[in-house]
Design a protein around this motif. Structure first.
Motif, PDB file in Angstrom:
ATOM      1  N   UNK A   1       0.396  -1.682   0.456  1.00  0.00           N
ATOM      2  CA  UNK A   1       0.531   0.155   0.412  1.00  0.00           C
ATOM      3  C   UNK A   1       0.972   1.015   0.002  1.00  0.00           C
ATOM      4  N   UNK A   2       1.724   1.352   0.747  1.00  0.00           N
ATOM      5  CA  UNK A   2       2.634   2.467   0.742  1.00  0.00           C
ATOM      6  C   UNK A   2       3.351   2.830  -0.708  1.00  0.00           C
ATOM      7  N   UNK A   3       3.662   1.116  -1.619  1.00  0.00           N
ATOM      8  CA  UNK A   3       4.643   1.860  -2.758  1.00  0.00           C
ATOM      9  C   UNK A   3       3.986   2.029  -3.256  1.00  0.00           C
ATOM     10  N   UNK A   4       2.145   1.606  -3.754  1.00  0.00           N
ATOM     11  CA  UNK A   4       1.464   2.609  -4.237  1.00  0.00           C
ATOM     12  C   UNK A   4       1.157   3.673  -3.886  1.00  0.00           C
ATOM     13  N   UNK A   5       1.441   4.832  -3.038  1.00  0.00           N
ATOM     14  CA  UNK A   5       0.842   5.498  -2.615  1.00  0.00           C
ATOM     15  C   UNK A   5       2.239   6.383  -3.232  1.00  0.00           C
TER      16      UNK A   5
ATOM     17  N   UNK B   1       4.412  10.343  -6.507  1.00  0.00           N
ATOM     18  CA  UNK B   1       5.687  11.026  -7.697  1.00  0.00           C
ATOM     19  C   UNK B   1       5.728  11.355  -8.775  1.00  0.00           C
ATOM     20  N   UNK B   2       4.313  10.785  -9.214  1.00  0.00           N
ATOM     21  CA  UNK B   2       3.345  10.778 -10.571  1.00  0.00           C
ATOM     22  C   UNK B   2       5.039  10.127 -11.334  1.00  0.00           C
ATOM     23  N   UNK B   3       5.148   8.892 -10.579  1.00  0.00           N
ATOM     24  CA  UNK B   3       6.144   8.104 -11.694  1.00  0.00           C
ATOM     25  C   UNK B   3       5.235   6.923 -12.597  1.00  0.00           C
ATOM     26  N   UNK B   4       6.319   6.424 -13.350  1.00  0.00           N
ATOM     27  CA  UNK B   4       5.328   5.671 -14.570  1.00  0.00           C
ATOM     28  C   UNK B   4       5.901   4.177 -13.829  1.00  0.00           C
ATOM     29  N   UNK B   5       6.691   4.372 -13.518  1.00  0.00           N
ATOM     30  CA  UNK B   5       7.188   2.905 -12.908  1.00  0.00           C
ATOM     31  C   UNK B   5       7.613   3.669 -10.719  1.00  0.00           C
ATOM     32  N   UNK B   6       7.632   2.219  -9.695  1.00  0.00           N
ATOM     33  CA  UNK B   6       8.371   2.417  -9.100  1.00  0.00           C
ATOM     34  C   UNK B   6       8.716   1.392  -8.514  1.00  0.00           C
ATOM     35  N   UNK B   7      10.131   1.080  -7.697  1.00  0.00           N
ATOM     36  CA  UNK B   7      10.815  -0.417  -7.278  1.00  0.00           C
ATOM     37  C   UNK B   7      10.725   0.050  -6.047  1.00  0.00           C
ATOM     38  N   UNK B   8      10.441  -0.993  -5.750  1.00  0.00           N
ATOM     39  CA  UNK B   8      10.498  -1.555  -3.682  1.00  0.00           C
ATOM     40  C   UNK B   8      11.687  -2.160  -4.321  1.00  0.00           C
ATOM     41  N   UNK B   9      12.130  -1.207  -2.926  1.00  0.00           N
ATOM     42  CA  UNK B   9      13.312  -1.757  -2.806  1.00  0.00           C
ATOM     43  C   UNK B   9      13.843  -2.145  -1.686  1.00  0.00           C
TER      44      UNK B   9
ATOM     45  N   UNK C   1       5.532  -1.364  -9.113  1.00  0.00           N
ATOM     46  CA  UNK C   1       4.131  -0.733  -9.400  1.00  0.00           C
ATOM     47  C   UNK C   1       4.752   0.397 -10.815  1.00  0.00           C
ATOM     48  N   UNK C   2       3.819   0.141 -11.516  1.00  0.00           N
ATOM     49  CA  UNK C   2       3.431   0.726 -13.058  1.00  0.00           C
ATOM     50  C   UNK C   2       2.278   1.404 -13.484  1.00  0.00           C
ATOM     51  N   UNK C   3       2.580   2.640 -14.005  1.00  0.00           N
ATOM     52  CA  UNK C   3       1.377   3.174 -14.868  1.00  0.00           C
ATOM     53  C   UNK C   3       0.704   2.001 -15.501  1.00  0.00           C
TER      54      UNK C   3
ATOM     55  N   UNK D   1      13.850   1.485 -20.605  1.00  0.00           N
ATOM     56  CA  UNK D   1      12.755   2.062 -21.835  1.00  0.00           C
ATOM     57  C   UNK D   1      11.626   2.699 -21.379  1.00  0.00           C
ATOM     58  N   UNK D   2      11.741   3.041 -19.839  1.00  0.00           N
ATOM     59  CA  UNK D   2      10.935   4.294 -19.703  1.00  0.00           C
ATOM     60  C   UNK D   2      11.475   5.168 -19.364  1.00  0.00           C
ATOM     61  N   UNK D   3      12.723   5.031 -18.932  1.00  0.00           N
ATOM     62  CA  UNK D   3      13.655   6.146 -18.694  1.00  0.00           C
ATOM     63  C   UNK D   3      14.243   6.857 -19.907  1.00  0.00           C
ATOM     64  N   UNK D   4      14.472   5.906 -20.853  1.00  0.00           N
ATOM     65  CA  UNK D   4      14.672   6.551 -22.300  1.00  0.00           C
ATOM     66  C   UNK D   4      13.887   7.569 -22.995  1.00  0.00           C
ATOM     67  N   UNK D   5      12.297   7.357 -22.247  1.00  0.00           N
ATOM     68  CA  UNK D   5      10.899   8.066 -23.503  1.00  0.00           C
ATOM     69  C   UNK D   5      11.407   9.181 -21.513  1.00  0.00           C
ATOM     70  N   UNK D   6      12.114   9.355 -21.268  1.00  0.00           N
ATOM     71  CA  UNK D   6      11.849  10.625 -20.241  1.00  0.00           C
ATOM     72  C   UNK D   6      11.044  10.095 -19.049  1.00  0.00           C
ATOM     73  N   UNK D   7      10.774   9.424 -18.808  1.00  0.00           N
ATOM     74  CA  UNK D   7       9.245   9.021 -17.640  1.00  0.00           C
ATOM     75  C   UNK D   7       9.901   9.165 -16.175  1.00  0.00           C
TER      76      UNK D   7
END
Length: 458
Positions: free
Chosen positions: A112-116, A121-129, A174-176, A204-210
């Protein structure tokens, strides 16, 4: 924002060296993948997809209707596995969580914290670390000045400086949703293993500026992936400690937590004491002020308040209040033990109803029986319920007294207040308040032993 989740559960798990598929190996009595499913379902999902491969039918049977399923016929990498869920998710708006089915310690709170964090952060992808004391072998998280993920670098590709980073990729993301499935179509298998990696989606997402963000779990232990029996042992230990601490925090005394095994589904009331060597399995519910153990096994039972179970086994049964069971008793499935009952040493109860205040203090077998209230079953009482083909019911009504070493040949009824003499074998019903004696009359043969000895000498 709508939420979806994909659980990756297709791998065989060759390092487990087992006939049982990896995600079905139990941790504290529950298959790993079931732990993950139960936690993920607390997130308010629109849809849950479990990707299956090896052992697909067994995994489906375990999870049942809690998930929909996608089949990965060939195991060609994590990105390939997620692609199998495309028919369910690719055209939907929302957020998709991707989690591995071999991470049984992950909690709904962390996800839940990861999703929030992902949304904030308006991210297209978020990694749980997570922070690992020994990060060797893990992909390192390299962040930029803003705290966003610059890249994930595998251990073998990391520089000496990068290897000093102890924040690692846990394999949960977590991804868009739309961005995920668009990026998956561009993932290549141009690597040594010839597989499609989900980490390539990040590049791939980083290369698109996400924006690619990272959320750090509070505990590395929660993110452990189980790939072999050693990791399975570690997960078992961590989960057992977590469960035991939960119950102790809520008022249960556990004398030796390191020697106590409690299922994740079990519920235990306040001021109950659990002694060492006790195993509490399944959806067992134990009331308040009970004493359980030492060395007792309770599986899928409901146990009332102020009940003591010592050195005994009870399965799939209901046990009332102020009951004493054991030592060395066996309560077999489909038994109902009323309040104020005493089941003593070496007594076996099977598929029977045992009424309030009744007693079987030692060395008895009571199977397929209805025992009323305030019944006394003497030492060695047996309900003879099986004729080799069929099983029959024995009824012992309120207040009856069954003498020692009595055999009740079912189907038979012993009436209210009736007495059965010790050593009797009862084949007919006993009326209320009657005394039933079914044994040969005693005969004493005077001086018989002397004559026998003379005969032997001759």
């Amino acid at each position: 924002m709508k939420r979806y989740a994909v659980i990756l559960a297709a791998g065989q798990g060759t390092r487990m060296k087992s006939k049982l598929y990896k995600v079905l190996h139990p941790v504290c009595g529950k298959p790993m993948v079931q732990h993950v499913v139960d936690q993920v379902l607390q997130l308010g999902l629109e849809k849950l997809i479990t990707v299956v491969g090896f052992g697909a039918e067994q995994v489906k049977a375990q999870i049942g209707t809690k998930s929909e399923f996608a089949l990965q016929e060939e195991q060609l990498g994590t990105a390939h596995a997620v692609m199998q869920a495309a028919s369910y998710l690719q055209d939907k708006d929302g957020v998709t969580l991707v989690v591995c089915g071999d991470t049984p310690l992950i909690t709904a709170e962390t996800m839940e914290s990861l999703l929030e964090h992902h949304l904030a952060t308006n991210a297209k992808a978020t990694i749980l670390t997570a922070i690992a004391e020994n990060p060797a072998g893990y992909g390192r998280i390299v962040r930029n000045e803003e705290g966003h993920v610059e890249k994930i670098v595998e251990h073998k590709d990391a520089t000496e400086l990068e290897r000093e980073i102890n924040e690692i990729n846990t394999g949960t993301y977590c991804f868009d949703n739309r961005s995920l499935f668009e990026a998956l179509t561009n993932v290549s298998n141009n690597n040594v293993q010839g597989e499609y990696y989900l980490t390539d989606v990040i590049e791939i997402l980083k290369a698109k500026g996400a924006v690619v963000s990272a959320y750090q779990a509070s505990s590395f232990n929660e993110t452990i992936g189980v790939n072999d029996r050693i990791a399975l042992m570690q997960a078992e230990k961590i989960m057992r400690d977590r469960i035991n601490r939960y119950h102790m925090t809520n008022g249960v005394t556990i004398i030796a937590p390191e020697h106590t095994y409690i299922s994740p589904e079990a519920k235990i009331g306040r001021d109950t004491i659990i002694y060492p060597g006790t195993i509490i399995e399944g959806a067992t519910v134990i009331g308040e002020d009970c004493v359980i153990g030492p060395h007792s096994e309770i599986n899928n039972c409901v146990v009332g308040d102020n009940t003591t179970i010592r050195h005994s086994v009870a399965h799939d049964s209901e046990i009332g209040n102020h009951v004493t069971i054991g030592p060395f008793a066996h309560i077999r499935p489909s038994s109902q033990i009323g309040d104020d009952v005493r089941i003593g040493n070496f007594v076996e109860i099977k598929k029977s109803r045992f009424g309030k205040g009744s007693k079987a203090s030692h060395l008895s077998y009571i199977g397929d029986a209805q025992v009323g209230e305030d019944v006394n079953l003497g030492c060695g009482s047996i309900t003879v319920n099986y004729d080799g083909k069929n099983k029959y019911l024995t009824k012992i009504e309120d207040g009856a007294f069954i003498g020692c070493n009595a055999n009740l040949i079912a189907p038979v009824t012993v009436g209210k207040g009736a007495y059965v003499a010790a050593g009797s074998t009862i084949t007919n019903d006993v009326p209320d308040n009657a005394l039933s004696i079914a044994r040969a009359r005693q005969v004493n043969k005077e001086n018989y032993v002397e004559r026998l000895n003379v005969k032997k000498k001759s």
